[in-house]
Design an enzyme around this catalytic site. Structure first.
Site, PDB file in Angstrom:
ATOM      1  N   TYR A 176     -38.573  22.242 113.352  1.00  9.01           N
ATOM      2  CA  TYR A 176     -39.951  22.509 112.931  1.00  9.01           C
ATOM      3  C   TYR A 176     -39.952  23.379 111.670  1.00  9.01           C
ATOM      4  O   TYR A 176     -40.680  23.089 110.710  1.00  9.01           O
ATOM      5  CB  TYR A 176     -40.710  23.207 114.053  1.00  9.01           C
TER       6      TYR A 176
ATOM      7  N   LYS B  17     -41.542  22.428 107.885  1.00  5.26           N
ATOM      8  CA  LYS B  17     -42.571  23.183 107.172  1.00  5.26           C
ATOM      9  C   LYS B  17     -42.049  23.742 105.843  1.00  5.26           C
ATOM     10  O   LYS B  17     -42.818  23.871 104.877  1.00  5.26           O
ATOM     11  CB  LYS B  17     -43.124  24.293 108.072  1.00  5.26           C
TER      12      LYS B  17
ATOM     13  N   THR C  57     -53.958  27.256 119.897  1.00 10.05           N
ATOM     14  CA  THR C  57     -54.252  25.852 120.135  1.00 10.05           C
ATOM     15  C   THR C  57     -53.247  25.348 121.158  1.00 10.05           C
ATOM     16  O   THR C  57     -52.346  26.081 121.590  1.00 10.05           O
ATOM     17  CB  THR C  57     -54.108  25.031 118.841  1.00 10.05           C
TER      18      THR C  57
ATOM     19  N   ILE D 224     -56.628  22.913 115.163  1.00 16.30           N
ATOM     20  CA  ILE D 224     -56.981  23.298 113.799  1.00 16.30           C
ATOM     21  C   ILE D 224     -57.747  22.180 113.087  1.00 16.30           C
ATOM     22  O   ILE D 224     -58.720  22.428 112.368  1.00 16.30           O
ATOM     23  CB  ILE D 224     -55.716  23.681 113.002  1.00 16.30           C
TER      24      ILE D 224
ATOM     25  N   ASP E  97     -56.562  10.382 114.260  1.00 15.78           N
ATOM     26  CA  ASP E  97     -55.603  10.970 115.186  1.00 15.78           C
ATOM     27  C   ASP E  97     -54.903   9.847 115.937  1.00 15.78           C
ATOM     28  O   ASP E  97     -55.495   8.804 116.207  1.00 15.78           O
ATOM     29  CB  ASP E  97     -56.317  11.896 116.173  1.00 15.78           C
TER      30      ASP E  97
ATOM     31  N   SER F   9     -47.020  26.172 107.473  1.00 13.69           N
ATOM     32  CA  SER F   9     -46.898  27.219 108.487  1.00 13.69           C
ATOM     33  C   SER F   9     -46.169  28.396 107.861  1.00 13.69           C
ATOM     34  O   SER F   9     -45.371  28.223 106.932  1.00 13.69           O
ATOM     35  CB  SER F   9     -46.095  26.700 109.686  1.00 13.69           C
TER      36      SER F   9
END
Length: 277
Positions: free
Chosen positions: A154, A158, A189, A21, A40, A141
């Site tokens: 996770y 989010k 991805t 993304i 990154d 997300s």
């Protein structure tokens, strides 16, 4: 200037910009004339992506390290000028049951997905407030609006990003700084490798998320969900009684999507990389 014309010459920083993304967003914005800086943790890949697409600035960035983040933004502003937009995109998504998740990977999820967003926002916001201009976009997300077995930590991260971004939007209302959240569905991805999309809701392409970010920069708003169908389903489920919403989710395969249905072989390379970067 109006619409996407206003993006031309904006200085945009994207974390986790070497792939997925982040990279798709960098490419889309560069085509519209923005000055792009990608950072990154994967130094090799960020250099390859930065060179391949001739971005204005690229380099290693550890979003969990205050000195790394500060130095990266300092370098960008020295080379390209004041930062107009920070896109906090870096994040990881290990899958599996909570009791099988090591303390090390739990901490890693929280450090990157939450602390990295908070740290980057804080450093950029300090600069933007002085100029009374800027836009912080946090990639959250749709998992931040729901609960998905196999993604407990996770999901928690989010949810935190959404709450954090909404709070900043109110805390700094009237300062000239905008705050937005992007809520993607499962996206094609590496992060989503080995995972099948829910029944009736195809996975998004990274370019879909990039297009949503472009629209947010051109016309800021608090929140955008991608895809529209997945976003509408998320909103609808949250309006239902909990038992009904949970049953609907199970009927779409949510109970197994990130657990027994994961293709471990397809996902192996990603899971190993996020533990070792």
């Amino acid at each position: 200037m109006t619409g996407t014309d206003s993006i031309r010459s904006k200085v945009v920083v994207i974390t986790g910009g070497a792939r997925g993304i982040g990279l798709a967003t960098a490419v889309a914005l560069a085509k519209l004339g923005a000055k792009i800086a990608i950072g990154d943790i994967d130094e090799k890949t960020v250099k390859e992506s930065g060179t391949d697409y001739d971005f204005d600035h690229y380099g290693r960035l550890d979003v969990t390290d205050q000195q790394s983040f500060t130095t990266f933004l300092d370098d960008v502003e020295r080379e390209l000028g004041p930062i107009d937009v920070l896109i906090n995109n870096a994040g990881i998504m290990p899958t599996g049951r909570l009791v099988d998740e090591s303390d090390q990977i739990t901490r890693r999820i929280l450090d990157i997905n939450i602390y990295g967003v908070i740290l980057g926002s804080k450093i950029a916001l300090t600069r933007m407030l002085e100029r009374r201009h800027g836009h912080i976009i946090n990639i959250a997300s749709l998992a931040g609006e729901t609960h998905i077995p196999g993604l407990a930590t996770y999901n928690a991260s989010k949810h935190a990003v959404l709450g954090f971004t909404d709070t900043l939007r109110e805390e700094y209302r009237g300062t000239g700084v905008e705050f937005s959240s992007v809520l993607p569905t499962l996206t094609r991805t590496e992060l989503g490798s080995g995972v099948a999309a829910p029944k009736g809701l195809p996975a998004a392409e990274p370019e879909d998320i990039a297009a949503a970010v472009v629209r947010l920069i051109a016309k800021p708003k608090a929140k955008t969900r991608v895809t529209r169908a997945a976003g509408a389903m998320s909103v609808f489920v949250n309006l239902l009684p909990q038992s009904v919403g949970d049953a609907l989710g199970r009927s779409m395969g949510s109970a197994q999507t990130f657990l027994d249905d994961v293709d471990s072989e397809q996902r192996k390379a990603y899971e190993e990389r996020i533990r070792n970067d």
